[in-house]
Design a protein around this motif. Structure first.
Motif, short mmCIF file in Angstrom:
data_model
loop_
_atom_site.label_atom_id
_atom_site.label_comp_id
_atom_site.label_asym_id
_atom_site.label_seq_id
_atom_site.Cartn_x
_atom_site.Cartn_y
_atom_site.Cartn_z
N ALA A 24 0.83 -1.20 0.00
CA ALA A 24 0.00 0.00 0.00
C ALA A 24 0.87 1.25 0.00
N GLU A 25 1.93 1.22 0.78
CA GLU A 25 2.85 2.36 0.82
C GLU A 25 3.50 2.60 -0.53
N MET A 26 3.96 1.55 -1.16
CA MET A 26 4.62 1.67 -2.46
C MET A 26 3.67 2.21 -3.53
N LEU A 27 2.40 1.83 -3.45
CA LEU A 27 1.41 2.24 -4.44
C LEU A 27 0.78 3.59 -4.10
N GLY A 28 1.03 4.06 -2.89
CA GLY A 28 0.42 5.32 -2.46
C GLY A 28 -1.08 5.18 -2.28
N THR A 29 -1.51 4.05 -1.79
CA THR A 29 -2.93 3.78 -1.61
C THR A 29 -3.17 3.23 -0.20
N THR A 30 -4.34 2.75 0.04
CA THR A 30 -4.67 2.21 1.36
C THR A 30 -4.71 0.69 1.32
N GLN A 31 -4.64 0.10 2.48
CA GLN A 31 -4.78 -1.35 2.57
C GLN A 31 -6.19 -1.76 2.17
N GLY A 32 -7.16 -0.91 2.43
CA GLY A 32 -8.54 -1.18 2.03
C GLY A 32 -8.68 -1.31 0.52
N PHE A 33 -7.92 -0.50 -0.22
CA PHE A 33 -7.94 -0.60 -1.68
C PHE A 33 -7.43 -1.96 -2.11
N HIS A 52 -0.97 -13.54 6.91
CA HIS A 52 -0.89 -12.18 6.38
C HIS A 52 -0.76 -12.20 4.86
N ARG A 53 -1.38 -11.22 4.21
CA ARG A 53 -1.31 -11.12 2.75
C ARG A 53 0.10 -10.72 2.32
N ARG A 54 0.56 -11.36 1.24
CA ARG A 54 1.88 -11.05 0.67
C ARG A 54 1.69 -10.87 -0.83
N ARG A 61 2.08 -4.35 -9.95
CA ARG A 61 1.87 -3.67 -11.23
C ARG A 61 0.39 -3.67 -11.60
N ILE A 62 -0.29 -4.77 -11.37
CA ILE A 62 -1.73 -4.84 -11.64
C ILE A 62 -2.48 -3.88 -10.72
N ALA A 63 -2.13 -3.87 -9.45
CA ALA A 63 -2.77 -2.96 -8.49
C ALA A 63 -2.53 -1.51 -8.87
N ALA A 64 -1.33 -1.20 -9.37
CA ALA A 64 -1.02 0.17 -9.79
C ALA A 64 -1.90 0.58 -10.97
N ARG A 65 -2.13 -0.33 -11.90
CA ARG A 65 -3.01 -0.05 -13.04
C ARG A 65 -4.44 0.19 -12.55
N ALA A 66 -4.89 -0.62 -11.60
CA ALA A 66 -6.23 -0.44 -11.04
C ALA A 66 -6.34 0.93 -10.36
#
Length: 112
Positions: A24-33, A52-54, A61-66
């Motif tokens: 989440a930190e690397m993507l600049g988003t939240t854990q909820g996202f 824990h999720r890994r 990269r997919i999450a960044a596109r989303a």
């Protein structure tokens, strides 16, 4: 596991190296996202022994596109569907290119 095995994983795009917090930190988003795109089945993070999720670099990269699509105003469910369709199109294009290359290497066919 040897040190050589561990270093080999540094180049593995599918190795689940990142925790949810770090991802989440690397993507600049939240854990909820990240949970939301997981619930939409866009990505399925692996779980550590502690549950824990890994995440892998590929998944990031997919999450960044989303996130890019959502930031542009696309609803998250639609963003996930768009990415799935983009991935399917890319795969179909890859397969078509392989078929074309195989057909070209066979040369022209003669009937007779």
């Amino acid at each position: 596991m040897t040190a050589d095995d561990s270093f080999g994983r540094l180049d593995d795009d599918d190795y689940p190296a990142y925790t949810m917090g770090r991802a989440a930190e690397m993507l600049g988003t939240t854990q909820g996202f990240l949970r939301a795109i997981g619930a939409a089945r866009l990505i399925t993070p692996l779980r550590s022994e502690g549950g824990h999720r890994r995440y892998s670099r590929y998944q990031l990269r997919i999450a960044a596109r989303a996130r890019e699509l959502v930031d542009q105003g696309t609803p998250i469910e639609a963003a996930c569907r768009i990415i799935i369709l983009e991935d399917q199109l890319e795969e179909a294009q890859r397969i078509n290119a392989e078929y074309r290359a195989a057909a070209e290497s066979e040369g022209p066919r003669t009937t007779g």
